[in-house]
Design a protein around this motif. Structure first.
Motif, PDB file in Angstrom:
ATOM      1  N   PRO A  53       0.788  -1.238   0.000  1.00 22.55           N
ATOM      2  CA  PRO A  53       0.000   0.000   0.000  1.00 22.55           C
ATOM      3  C   PRO A  53       0.817   1.284   0.000  1.00 22.55           C
ATOM      4  N   LEU A  91      -7.423  -3.198  -2.894  1.00 17.79           N
ATOM      5  CA  LEU A  91      -7.006  -2.141  -1.971  1.00 17.79           C
ATOM      6  C   LEU A  91      -7.888  -0.901  -2.086  1.00 17.79           C
ATOM      7  N   HIS A  94      -8.513   0.830   1.151  1.00 16.59           N
ATOM      8  CA  HIS A  94      -7.406   0.871   2.118  1.00 16.59           C
ATOM      9  C   HIS A  94      -7.259   2.288   2.667  1.00 16.59           C
TER      10      HIS A  94
END
Length: 115
Positions: A53, A91, A94
């Motif tokens: 990330p 993601l 996220h």
């Protein structure tokens, strides 16, 4: 102080490099932010997974900075590659990516960077 450290580009310091680039962007130091992010990404991409990330976040901030600088081709290419990685790895929600996605999406000087 980070600039004086010999291991300043260690991938573990990617969050610090992103934070410093964001400060550069907030002070209209776009070229400095772009250079910092490019260097940080170059050092991290061989050390961490491409779906990490923080690396995706750095790529999104780089796209936002490039758009701010008027480098629309590189901004668009970078944003779309980061978005593809983000989606392929689930993601989308996220929390580390929220601000970077917002900044990239709001970079109106190059049109819509995030399809």
């Amino acid at each position: 102080e980070l600039a004086a450290v010999t291991y300043q580009w260690n991938p573990m310091l990617l969050p610090a490099q992103i934070a410093l680039a964001r400060v550069d962007l907030a002070h209209a130091l776009t070229a400095a932010a772009i250079e910092r992010l490019r260097t940080a990404i170059a050092h991290a991409e061989n050390e961490v997974d491409s779906a990490q990330p923080r690396l995706v976040e750095a790529r999104l901030w780089l796209a936002a900075a490039q758009a701010t600088a008027g480098d629309c081709d590189n901004a668009r290419t970078g944003a779309r590659a980061a978005l593809l990685t983000l989606r392929q790895n689930h993601l989308d929600a996220h929390p580390l990516l929220v601000a970077a996605l917002k900044a990239t999406g709001e970079a109106k000087s190059c049109g819509n960077l995030l399809p």
